[in-house]
Motif scaffolding. Structure first.
Motif, mmCIF file in Angstrom:
data_model
loop_
_atom_site.group_PDB
_atom_site.id
_atom_site.type_symbol
_atom_site.label_atom_id
_atom_site.label_comp_id
_atom_site.label_asym_id
_atom_site.label_seq_id
_atom_site.Cartn_x
_atom_site.Cartn_y
_atom_site.Cartn_z
ATOM 1 N N PHE A 1 -23.491 -19.962 -61.687
ATOM 2 C CA PHE A 1 -24.013 -19.890 -60.146
ATOM 3 C C PHE A 1 -24.768 -18.625 -59.928
ATOM 4 N N MET A 2 -24.225 -17.365 -60.497
ATOM 5 C CA MET A 2 -24.923 -16.093 -59.917
ATOM 6 C C MET A 2 -26.307 -15.976 -60.456
ATOM 7 N N SER A 3 -26.615 -16.671 -61.548
ATOM 8 C CA SER A 3 -27.856 -16.566 -62.225
ATOM 9 C C SER A 3 -28.734 -17.607 -61.756
ATOM 10 N N SER A 4 -28.605 -18.656 -61.346
ATOM 11 C CA SER A 4 -29.466 -19.857 -61.006
ATOM 12 C C SER A 4 -29.314 -20.317 -59.583
ATOM 13 N N LYS A 5 -28.238 -20.834 -59.271
ATOM 14 C CA LYS A 5 -28.068 -21.463 -57.791
ATOM 15 C C LYS A 5 -28.210 -20.497 -56.631
ATOM 16 N N ALA A 6 -27.796 -19.126 -56.882
ATOM 17 C CA ALA A 6 -27.631 -18.323 -55.920
ATOM 18 C C ALA A 6 -29.015 -17.740 -55.469
ATOM 19 N N LEU A 7 -30.197 -18.261 -56.440
ATOM 20 C CA LEU A 7 -31.406 -17.901 -56.062
ATOM 21 C C LEU A 7 -31.856 -18.538 -54.660
ATOM 22 N N THR A 8 -31.787 -19.975 -54.805
ATOM 23 C CA THR A 8 -32.000 -20.738 -53.837
ATOM 24 C C THR A 8 -31.072 -20.813 -52.507
ATOM 25 N N ASP A 9 -29.834 -20.682 -53.042
ATOM 26 C CA ASP A 9 -28.809 -20.601 -51.720
ATOM 27 C C ASP A 9 -29.159 -19.317 -51.171
ATOM 28 N N ALA A 10 -29.805 -18.228 -51.560
ATOM 29 C CA ALA A 10 -29.993 -16.963 -50.603
ATOM 30 C C ALA A 10 -30.922 -17.371 -49.549
ATOM 31 N N THR A 11 -32.037 -18.010 -50.190
ATOM 32 C CA THR A 11 -33.206 -18.081 -49.081
ATOM 33 C C THR A 11 -32.777 -19.120 -48.410
ATOM 34 N N ALA A 12 -32.003 -20.074 -48.514
ATOM 35 C CA ALA A 12 -31.889 -21.146 -47.832
ATOM 36 C C ALA A 12 -30.670 -20.851 -46.810
ATOM 37 N N TRP A 13 -29.894 -19.538 -46.679
ATOM 38 C CA TRP A 13 -29.078 -19.202 -45.488
ATOM 39 C C TRP A 13 -29.886 -18.441 -44.775
ATOM 40 N N VAL A 14 -30.780 -17.556 -45.347
ATOM 41 C CA VAL A 14 -31.692 -16.799 -44.439
ATOM 42 C C VAL A 14 -32.587 -17.685 -43.529
ATOM 43 N N LYS A 15 -33.118 -18.834 -44.101
ATOM 44 C CA LYS A 15 -34.113 -19.630 -43.147
ATOM 45 C C LYS A 15 -33.269 -20.545 -42.079
ATOM 46 N N LYS A 16 -31.951 -20.952 -42.607
ATOM 47 C CA LYS A 16 -31.142 -21.627 -41.648
ATOM 48 C C LYS A 16 -30.793 -20.735 -40.499
ATOM 49 N N TYR A 17 -30.106 -19.643 -40.674
ATOM 50 C CA TYR A 17 -29.832 -18.931 -39.570
ATOM 51 C C TYR A 17 -30.959 -17.891 -38.792
ATOM 52 N N SER A 18 -31.925 -17.903 -39.450
ATOM 53 C CA SER A 18 -33.127 -17.244 -38.727
ATOM 54 C C SER A 18 -33.906 -18.198 -37.765
ATOM 55 N N GLU A 19 -33.837 -19.339 -38.363
ATOM 56 C CA GLU A 19 -34.423 -20.507 -37.423
ATOM 57 C C GLU A 19 -33.456 -20.894 -36.182
ATOM 58 N N ILE A 20 -32.119 -20.630 -36.572
ATOM 59 C CA ILE A 20 -31.278 -20.925 -35.454
ATOM 60 C C ILE A 20 -31.411 -19.769 -34.382
ATOM 61 N N GLU A 21 -31.267 -18.750 -34.670
ATOM 62 C CA GLU A 21 -31.589 -17.662 -33.772
ATOM 63 C C GLU A 21 -32.913 -17.484 -33.078
ATOM 64 N N TRP A 22 -33.990 -17.912 -33.881
ATOM 65 C CA TRP A 22 -35.493 -18.078 -33.116
ATOM 66 C C TRP A 22 -35.203 -19.047 -32.222
ATOM 67 N N ALA A 23 -34.838 -20.297 -32.497
ATOM 68 C CA ALA A 23 -34.547 -21.462 -31.581
ATOM 69 C C ALA A 23 -34.209 -20.932 -30.157
ATOM 70 N N LYS A 24 -32.957 -20.232 -30.293
ATOM 71 C CA LYS A 24 -32.296 -19.931 -29.274
ATOM 72 C C LYS A 24 -33.329 -18.709 -28.296
ATOM 73 N N VAL A 25 -33.991 -18.007 -28.941
ATOM 74 C CA VAL A 25 -34.940 -16.912 -28.440
ATOM 75 C C VAL A 25 -35.943 -17.770 -27.453
ATOM 76 N N VAL A 26 -36.422 -18.843 -28.338
ATOM 77 C CA VAL A 26 -37.733 -19.277 -27.718
ATOM 78 C C VAL A 26 -37.097 -20.287 -26.371
ATOM 79 N N ALA A 27 -36.030 -20.911 -26.574
ATOM 80 C CA ALA A 27 -35.424 -21.734 -25.573
ATOM 81 C C ALA A 27 -34.945 -20.998 -24.351
ATOM 82 N N SER A 28 -34.750 -19.694 -24.550
ATOM 83 C CA SER A 28 -34.536 -18.783 -23.473
ATOM 84 C C SER A 28 -35.897 -18.252 -22.888
ATOM 85 N N GLY A 29 -36.970 -18.676 -23.424
ATOM 86 C CA GLY A 29 -38.176 -18.158 -22.548
ATOM 87 C C GLY A 29 -38.830 -16.931 -23.308
#
Length: 360
Positions: free
Chosen positions: A234-262
């Motif tokens: 897990f630490m040598s393979s799946k952790a690579l894609t998992d790391a970018t996946a969570w950053v993408k997910k929570y960054s886009e959630i936060e950005w959607a909130k910012v845009v929605a608030s104007g």
């Protein structure tokens, strides 16, 4: 008569099944190790120590900040356009390292804020059960220190079934000059990882610099021999894609909130943000009706962002409930298996005791 028979069974159990009694003791002792208190876990499950130095000062070659100089061909760009991570290799002096590229629908300052929110990793990063900064050292960037801005020391703990691993990380922040974050273990503390180093490189997306980000991520982990193979995998393979996946997910959630608030790209200040000067033309000031179409587009984008933010929040709530259910189901499964095994051994002892009684 029934009580006498039961008493006979127990007598036969203790007299004839002494080896099985030993086996049961060993089994219950193993359960105590895995399911017991933190004192047992700290003694048998891992050897991390905040007050003791690591066994060495670095085995794997640390990453250097800056552009990884990875060429993205047509196939790679199509994968990124579809919102998927692109995996490739980067060469070091001795071998190659896996590297993941991911496009994120959020500005770089939003992405940096998610990555540097170490105290909140347990709520965002898969397998992370605890994360807390224990020291932050600011630096004045200069040529002599390779434009280092800050050192961040973080205590992290990752959890797997019946196993938790604790390690201490020393992060090096180079946002303004190198657009990078690198890290190694903090070798003044003893970690459950033999060694680890990693790297983030965050740049504005070439097609939409204000609204999107392209990130690069790589990590190398060396584990001790006692760590189970599935954890190493897990630490040598799946952790690579998992790391970018969570950053993408929570960054886009936060950005959607910012845009929605104007808000816009410069409305949120963060580690990766820069001050901007808002310009307004004289023509648009005296003839505001010419910007009507632009305002309508902005309102439509804000409505879409609000809907996206709500959908992402609902998805996160659903996934949180699923994770809680999995944890509960996992512990129930372990308890049920333990009970079944104990009862099976007890029934076996009764059966053998009965056989012995008949033979007499």
């Amino acid at each position: 008569l029934y009580l006498q028979k039961q008493k006979s069974y127990f007598q036969n159990f203790y007299q004839m099944m002494f080896p099985m009694n030993h086996l049961l003791s060993v089994y219950l002792f193993a359960i105590a190790i895995f399911f017991g208190s933190n004192r047992w876990q700290s003694r048998f499950a891992y050897a991390s120590n905040f007050n003791k130095p690591h066994s060495h000062t670095g085995k794997v070659e640390p990453f250097q900040p800056g552009d990884p100089k990875v060429k993205l061909d047509g196939k790679a760009l199509r994968i990124l356009k579809d919102g998927k991570p692109y995996q490739t290799q980067v060469q070091t002096k001795d071998s190659g390292r896996g590297l993941v590229v991911q496009d994120v629908d959020a500005p770089t300052n939003i992405v940096w804020d998610r990555i540097l929110d170490y105290d909140n990793y347990a709520n965002m990063v898969p397998k992370t059960v605890d994360s807390k900064n224990y020291n932050i050292i600011p630096h004045k960037p200069s040529k002599s220190n390779n434009f280092l801005e800050k050192e961040i020391f973080t205590r992290m703990k990752v959890g797997f079934p019946m196993l938790k691993l604790e390690f201490f990380v020393r992060h090096f922040l180079y946002i303004q000059h190198h657009k990078s974050l690198t890290w190694t273990l903090d070798y003044t503390k003893e970690s459950d990882f033999d060694d680890s180093c990693g790297y983030w490189y965050i740049i504005p997306h070439p097609d939409d610099p204000e609204g999107k980000t392209r990130l690069y991520y790589s990590v190398q982990v060396s584990m001790f021999d006692w760590v189970p193979k599935f954890v190493v995998d897990f630490m040598s393979s799946k952790a690579l894609t998992d790391a970018t996946a969570w950053v993408k997910k929570y960054s886009e959630i936060e950005w959607a909130k910012v845009v929605a608030s104007g808000g816009g790209p410069q409305s949120v200040e963060g580690e990766g943000s820069k001050p901007a000067v808002q310009k307004e033309s004289i023509f648009s000031r005296f003839f505001p009706f010419v910007n009507k179409k632009k305002r309508e587009e902005e309102e439509r984008a804000a409505a879409e962002a609000a809907a996206k933010a709500q959908a992402l929040e609902e998805q996160e709530k659903t996934e949180s409930r699923k994770r809680l259910l999995v944890v509960r189901a996992g512990w129930r499964r372990y308890v049920l298996v333990s009970v079944v095994l104990v009862l099976a051994m007890y029934n076996a002892s009764l059966f053998l005791g009965g056989m012995h009684e008949k033979s007499q």
